[in-house]
Motif scaffolding. Structure first.
Motif, PDB file in Angstrom:
ATOM      1  N   ASP A 155      -4.081 -30.026  59.668  1.00 19.50           N
ATOM      2  CA  ASP A 155      -3.602 -30.379  58.320  1.00 19.50           C
ATOM      3  C   ASP A 155      -2.536 -31.476  58.352  1.00 19.50           C
TER       4      ASP A 155
ATOM      5  N   THR B 286       4.760 -35.547  57.390  1.00 18.88           N
ATOM      6  CA  THR B 286       5.357 -34.763  56.310  1.00 18.88           C
ATOM      7  C   THR B 286       4.820 -33.337  56.273  1.00 18.88           C
ATOM      8  N   GLN B 287       3.699 -33.121  56.946  1.00 17.03           N
ATOM      9  CA  GLN B 287       3.092 -31.788  56.942  1.00 17.03           C
ATOM     10  C   GLN B 287       2.100 -31.703  58.087  1.00 17.03           C
ATOM     11  N   GLY B 288       1.890 -30.474  58.598  1.00 17.30           N
ATOM     12  CA  GLY B 288       0.882 -30.275  59.628  1.00 17.30           C
ATOM     13  C   GLY B 288       1.451 -30.384  61.031  1.00 17.30           C
TER      14      GLY B 288
ATOM     15  N   HIS C 176      -0.458 -34.602  57.601  1.00 17.24           N
ATOM     16  CA  HIS C 176      -0.108 -35.554  56.538  1.00 17.24           C
ATOM     17  C   HIS C 176       0.895 -36.546  57.104  1.00 17.24           C
TER      18      HIS C 176
END
Ligand code: ADP
Ligand code: MG
Length: 254
Positions: free
Chosen positions: A8, A58-60, A10
């Motif tokens: 995931d 920013t994520q993952g 980002h």
């Protein structure tokens, strides 16, 4: 056996989201191809895996053998077995291919053991010759200055020799360079196929379907607008060659 897992993911540059939730798992022994139109984030993904500092995650997460590598610097990732072939290799005048490779190997040995004096020259010569023989390369190549006046094919040869010498467990080859001629494609493909084995996983990034005729990936992934929208086998690349990205774009437009 190594596994690279992208979860995931980002990624943003200057608050601009480029990767929008990428999921991808590569096991040693597998050849993956990542395809997609220009500007979809393929090179961004390769830079982020290699640890380029300009990109903000920013994520993952990115995991190598179950452990997050996000806190590791680029050199640490390289030591952990991740290899990124540069799309635009730089010329280093006055430094031969052999010297460059020996410096790279010794830097790695020293990073692992600060007492290390590096590989003795005769041993390095034997290693380099063995790798060049494996790749059916002329030994004279090692004496050339790195990338100076190299043809596209020779740059690729240097890259593959570097990969053979450093023996990574995960190799990422970004082949978007539209200047790649058939000769260079063949060199990369034959190199990858020769080095391929149970202990190496490969991600080939390409805009064109034609390299896949040589590399014959086990898995093909299609990236559109920062996401992998389809994954399949070699037939997916053939489908693309026939129909282009437009059909896939339409299918995933919503
Ligand atoms: P691809 O390799 O699929 O052609 P890239 O990963 O190179 O795509 O680029 C994806 C998007 O990110 C593009 O819109 C590009 O302009 C943007 N981008 C890539 N690198 C940078 C950067 N260093 N600064 C700003 N924008 C970037
Ligand atoms: Mg690219």
């Amino acid at each position: 056996m190594s596994t690279l897992e992208i979860r995931d993911l980002h990624v943003s540059i200057d608050d601009n989201e480029i990767l929008k939730g990428v999921n991808l798992t590569i096991n040693a022994g597998e050849k993956h191809a990542l395809m997609g139109p220009n500007g979809t984030g393929k090179s961004t993904l390769s830079y982020v895996i290699a640890g380029h500092p300009d990109y903000e995650i920013t994520q993952g997460d990115i995991l190598l053998n179950g452990e997050s590598i996000l806190e590791m610097g680029a050199d640490e990732r390289s030591r952990a077995g991740i290899f990124l072939a540069f799309q635009y290799p730089v010329a280093i005048p006055g430094v031969s291919v052999a010297n460059f490779l020996r410096t790279a190997l010794n830097a790695r040995m020293r990073a692992e053991d600060s007492e290390s004096k590096g590989m003795p020259i005769p041993q390095f010569r034997r290693l380099l010759k063995a790798k060049m023989d494996l790749l059916k390369m002329d030994h004279k190549f090692a004496g050339r200055y790195l990338n100076e006046g190299f043809s596209g094919g020779e740059k690729k040869r240097a890259e593959i020799l570097q990969m053979a010498t450093l023996e990574p467990s995960m190799a990422i080859l970004d082949e978007t360079d539209s200047g790649l001629d058939i000769d260079a494609l063949r060199i990369v493909s034959e190199g990858v196929n020769t080095l391929m084995g149970d202990s190496l996983g490969v991600l080939v990034i390409t805009h064109y379907q034609r390299i896949l005729n040589y590399i014959q990936p086990d898995f093909v992934h299609i990236m559109l607008d920062g996401k992998i929208v389809e994954s399949g086998g070699g037939e997916l690349a053939e489908h693309l060659e026939e129909h282009g990205y437009e059909i896939i774009r339409e299918k995933h437009a919503a």
